[in-house]
Write a protein that holds these residues in place. Structure first.
Motif: not given
Length: 396
Positions: A94-100, A214-218, A103-105, A126-129
């Protein structure tokens, strides 16, 4: 466009190689090195002034690093969780959906304020984290290195059969799964690639097409949380039925896109499509654990992702060619709904095949026990017949 396409393709093409390294060196080392390589690729991309070097720095180096960092994050979950593996995969994915969604905005704000190159440098955080997070992976299932040389011994490469573990394809249920899912994916990603262009062709610039993403990601994130938990209540390989349902609804929704002449209808379609997309993604790892077990799950997922890269790369360009020849995306969306339906029908036989395999495996030790008991009974009979003979001989 070619840079981003190359990057997405490399993430999946590298998956079988990543699985081999994960089995050899463990999840922690592979994830940490992958994040470091991705960090180097992203940082070097921020200093490139022409398009040609980006093919290597972003399309190859960054993508390979992401692939090496991504797959161990799925494998390591099975080391710690058994009963609630579906829920855990739902939370993680679900983390990838959160950034989907977000992140665009964020990228739009960053690019407008600091420019493209500084935006890439900000993303390096983000990559360092991710690099630091890799150190938290502590595998509980021993890898090939530990099996061959011991934890304190010198590293010796295991036999070639153990490095490339093609034995997972001997499992019939996995074989059906590994070829059924790519068959479904020939049309699966067509709406994700061409939906925005279709909206512009049909509605022009009068509607905010970003709302659909936005609908797809949420709903994808919601679906991963819900169906991940539902999968924990479904025993064994019957979890595959959730993927069958997701393919059925996604194929149906793809065919519904050309029929939506109102933008609100497209929003409803995207909400349902995102929900079942989350279902498909979150239960991929739990099904792999059920079919091949924890020891072989790394290469099982790697081979599957590698096979998935072919239809993911081929399907959307074919839809684009159809649009160029016909002038509309309608036929492309109708045809895109067919492969998910076919792939879902293929997956339906997996639970039945897997149960038959289990019954055969249980029957083997039972047969061995019965033969041992028969031999024991024969020995006792022979002993009882020998004793009276000896008594008779001693009497004479």
């Amino acid at each position: 466009a070619w840079v981003s396409s190359l990057s997405m393709g490399m993430v999946f093409f590298c998956s079988p190689i990543v699985s081999i390294f994960t089995d050899l060196f463990g999840c922690r080392k592979v994830a940490v090195i992958g994040a470091a390589v991705g960090f180097a690729g992203l940082l070097s991309s921020s200093f490139v002034s022409t398009i040609e070097p980006l093919y290597f720095t972003y399309g190859v180096l960054f993508a390979c690093g992401c692939s090496f960092a991504y797959q161990p994050s799925l494998v390591i979950l099975g080391h710690y969780f058994k009963q609630r593996l579906g829920l855990v995969n739902g939370i993680v994915t679900a983390g990838s959906s959160l950034f989907t969604v977000s992140l665009p905005f964020l990228l739009r704000v960053l690019i407008d304020s600091v420019g493209l190159y500084n935006t890439l440098r900000v993303l390096c955080i983000l990559m360092f984290i991710l690099f630091l997070a890799g150190f938290t992976y502590k595998p509980l299932v021993p890898n090939a290195k530990d099996k061959e040389g011991g934890k304190k011994g010198k590293f010796r490469f295991p036999p070639e059969k153990k490095i490339c573990n093609f034995s997972v394809f001997k499992v019939l249920s996995y074989r059906i799964w590994a070829f059924g899912i790519p068959a479904a994916l020939f049309g699966y990603f067509v709406p994700y690639v061409h939906l925005m262009k279709h909206v512009k062709d049909r509605f022009g610039d009068s509607v905010p097409e970003e709302v659909l993403l936005l609908c797809l990601g949420i709903t994808s994130g919601v679906g991963r949380l819900i169906f991940g938990r539902v999968a924990d209540y479904i025993p064994g390989a019957k979890k595959v039925y959730l993927q069958v349902a997701s393919f059925f609804f996604i194929g149906l929704m793809s065919m519904m896109i050309p029929l939506c002449h109102v933008f609100g209808g497209l929003i409803a379609v995207c909400l349902l499509m995102g929900l079942f997309d989350g279902c498909f993604i979150c239960i991929m790892a739990p099904i792999a654990f059920e079919l091949v077990g924890a020891q072989d799950v790394s290469q099982a997922i790697g081979f599957l992702l590698g096979l998935m890269s072919i239809p993911m790369t081929v399907g959307p360009p074919i839809a684009g060619l159809l649009r160029d020849h016909l002038g509309t995306y309608d036929v492309a969306f109708y045809l895109a709904g067919v492969p998910p339906l076919i792939g879902g029908a293929i997956l339906c036989v997996i639970p039945w095949v897997h149960e038959r395999q289990k019954l055969k495996e249980r029957a083997k030790p039972v047969d061995g026990e019965t033969t041992e008991k028969m031999l024991e009974s024969e020995n006792t009979l022979s002993d009882t017949t020998e004793k009276p003979v000896k008594d008779m001989e001693s009497g004479f």
